[in-house]
Motif scaffolding. Structure first.
Motif, PDB file in Angstrom:
ATOM      1  N   UNK A 161       0.826  -1.227   0.000  1.00 42.35           N
ATOM      2  CA  UNK A 161       0.000   0.000   0.000  1.00 42.35           C
ATOM      3  C   UNK A 161       0.853   1.268   0.000  1.00 42.35           C
ATOM      4  N   UNK A 185       3.836   1.600  -1.392  1.00 40.15           N
ATOM      5  CA  UNK A 185       4.330   1.765  -2.766  1.00 40.15           C
ATOM      6  C   UNK A 185       3.232   2.314  -3.678  1.00 40.15           C
ATOM      7  N   UNK A 186       2.013   1.816  -3.476  1.00 41.88           N
ATOM      8  CA  UNK A 186       0.896   2.289  -4.313  1.00 41.88           C
ATOM      9  C   UNK A 186       0.699   3.787  -4.105  1.00 41.88           C
ATOM     10  N   UNK A 187       0.824   4.220  -2.825  1.00 43.51           N
ATOM     11  CA  UNK A 187       0.616   5.638  -2.530  1.00 43.51           C
ATOM     12  C   UNK A 187       1.747   6.487  -3.109  1.00 43.51           C
ATOM     13  N   UNK A 204      -5.742   1.233  -6.868  1.00 42.93           N
ATOM     14  CA  UNK A 204      -4.825   0.921  -5.784  1.00 42.93           C
ATOM     15  C   UNK A 204      -4.946  -0.559  -5.387  1.00 42.93           C
ATOM     16  N   UNK A 230      -3.226  -2.797  -7.921  1.00 43.05           N
ATOM     17  CA  UNK A 230      -1.771  -2.750  -7.829  1.00 43.05           C
ATOM     18  C   UNK A 230      -1.263  -3.544  -6.626  1.00 43.05           C
ATOM     19  N   UNK A 231      -1.956  -3.410  -5.496  1.00 45.68           N
ATOM     20  CA  UNK A 231      -1.525  -4.125  -4.298  1.00 45.68           C
ATOM     21  C   UNK A 231      -1.633  -5.635  -4.513  1.00 45.68           C
ATOM     22  N   UNK A 290      -2.687  -5.149   5.943  1.00 46.65           N
ATOM     23  CA  UNK A 290      -2.380  -4.554   4.636  1.00 46.65           C
ATOM     24  C   UNK A 290      -3.529  -3.643   4.211  1.00 46.65           C
ATOM     25  N   UNK A 349      -3.526  -0.378   6.101  1.00 40.61           N
ATOM     26  CA  UNK A 349      -2.509   0.529   5.554  1.00 40.61           C
ATOM     27  C   UNK A 349      -3.005   1.138   4.234  1.00 40.61           C
ATOM     28  N   UNK A 350      -3.715   0.323   3.437  1.00 39.57           N
ATOM     29  CA  UNK A 350      -4.183   0.788   2.123  1.00 39.57           C
ATOM     30  C   UNK A 350      -5.285   1.828   2.254  1.00 39.57           C
TER      31      UNK A 350
END
Lengths: 108, 201
Positions: free
Chosen positions: A47, A49-51, B29, B32-33, B69, B72-73
């Motif tokens: 997450x 890295x995505x940000x 997002x 990608x994760x 996770x 955090x996302x």
């Protein structure tokens, strides 16, 4: 006290710093940060890295890997280099100020 | 079950749990994760003997709880509704009666909102364009049927017109389908409203 917010902020810049030496893929970054004790689970890297990518500080490239399917590599952008330089300066001042107060110095 | 099968199952189970935990994360997002974690697992497996079940368990353990996770996302992303979001379900349902423009406004607000996910937006737009007004128009077409006329003029003779009327579909089937669409419309709007209230909490 939980260092969650402070750590999260700092880890994002540690990722940028790890990319200074050239592009890397997620698995490498995750194990370095995990072994350093900076992230609790390796999965929480992704997450972040995505940000960083949404902010335009890193971008990605698919590259063939020696064995197995292609991998996504992360690398610094110009904006990422600038953000890291600005952080390094601010972090130095912040760390010195905190250290001084934690040591109990009166002339802070 | 061989250890290879068990490894496949462990990895699939972890990725499914992560996918479910990331439901509320914006689509790009989330994608990608999931891709990165899938790659992480592939890279880890390539570095281990293919049947090393304990090794894979350790890799999953280091990755951590999917919920962590997902937490955090979710940071830096707000699903808090705008005040106009409250009007969206109503505009989609009844806005068509306001000259058709109300429904379009509702659809535009739906697509610009952070409250609803992509699938809610697609669902909300396609079921049913124009809202209840759209259902009414479709209903009129089925019951009223379509009238086609053909005429011919021959010089010096009166105009002769032949008109035939035929329903769009066979009537009982058409009405059943429209009643279904009507109910789907109500369910859709109810769903959008439920998602909005959930996000407002």
């Amino acid at each position: 006290m939980d260092l969650g917010q402070l750590r999260r902020g700092a880890v994002a810049y540690c990722i940028l710093a790890l990319l200074r030496g050239g592009e890397r893929y997620g698995w490498e970054l995750a194990s370095v940060l995990h072994d350093a004790g900076l992230i609790a689970g390796e999965g929480t890297l992704y997450p972040l890295l995505a940000r960083l990518r949404e902010m335009g500080w890193v971008d990605t490239e698919w590259k063939p890997s020696p064995h197995g399917p292609p991998r996504r590599y992360y690398r610094l952008t110009v904006a990422g280099v600038q953000a890291l330089a600005a952080f390094i300066e601010r972090w130095g001042r912040f760390r010195d100020a905190v250290d001084q107060i934690l040591r109990g110095s009166e002339d802070a | 079950m061989t250890s290879l099968d068990r490894i496949e199952a462990l990895v699939a189970e972890y990725l499914a749990a992560l996918d479910a935990a990331l439901t509320d994360v914006p689509a790009a997002r989330r994608r990608q994760i999931l891709e990165d974690v899938r790659q992480h697992l592939e890279a880890a497996r390539a570095s281990l003997p293919p049947d090393d079940e304990a090794g894979i368990r350790a890799v999953l353990d280091r990755l951590g709880d999917p919920a962590a996770i997902a937490a955090e996302a979710g940071v830096g992303f707000s699903r808090r509704p705008r005040w106009v979001d409250a009007a969206v379900p109503w505009l989609l349902l009844l806005g068509g009666f306001v000259g058709g423009g109300g429904w379009l406004v509702g659809a535009a607000l739906l697509w610009t909102s952070r409250v609803w996910r992509l699938r809610d937006k697609i669902w909300g737009t396609l079921v049913w364009p124009g809202g209840l007004f759209g259902v009414g128009v479709a209903f009129g077409t089925v019951v009223g049927g379509v009238q086609t006329c053909s005429g011919s003029t021959v010089a010096g003779h009166p105009l002769v017109m032949h008109c035939t009327s035929r329903p769009g579909w066979s009537e009982p089937v058409g009405i059943a389908v429209l009643v279904g669409i009507f109910c789907a419309q109500l369910v859709t709007v109810g769903h959008l409203e439920r998602v909005r209230r959930g996000a407002a909490r």
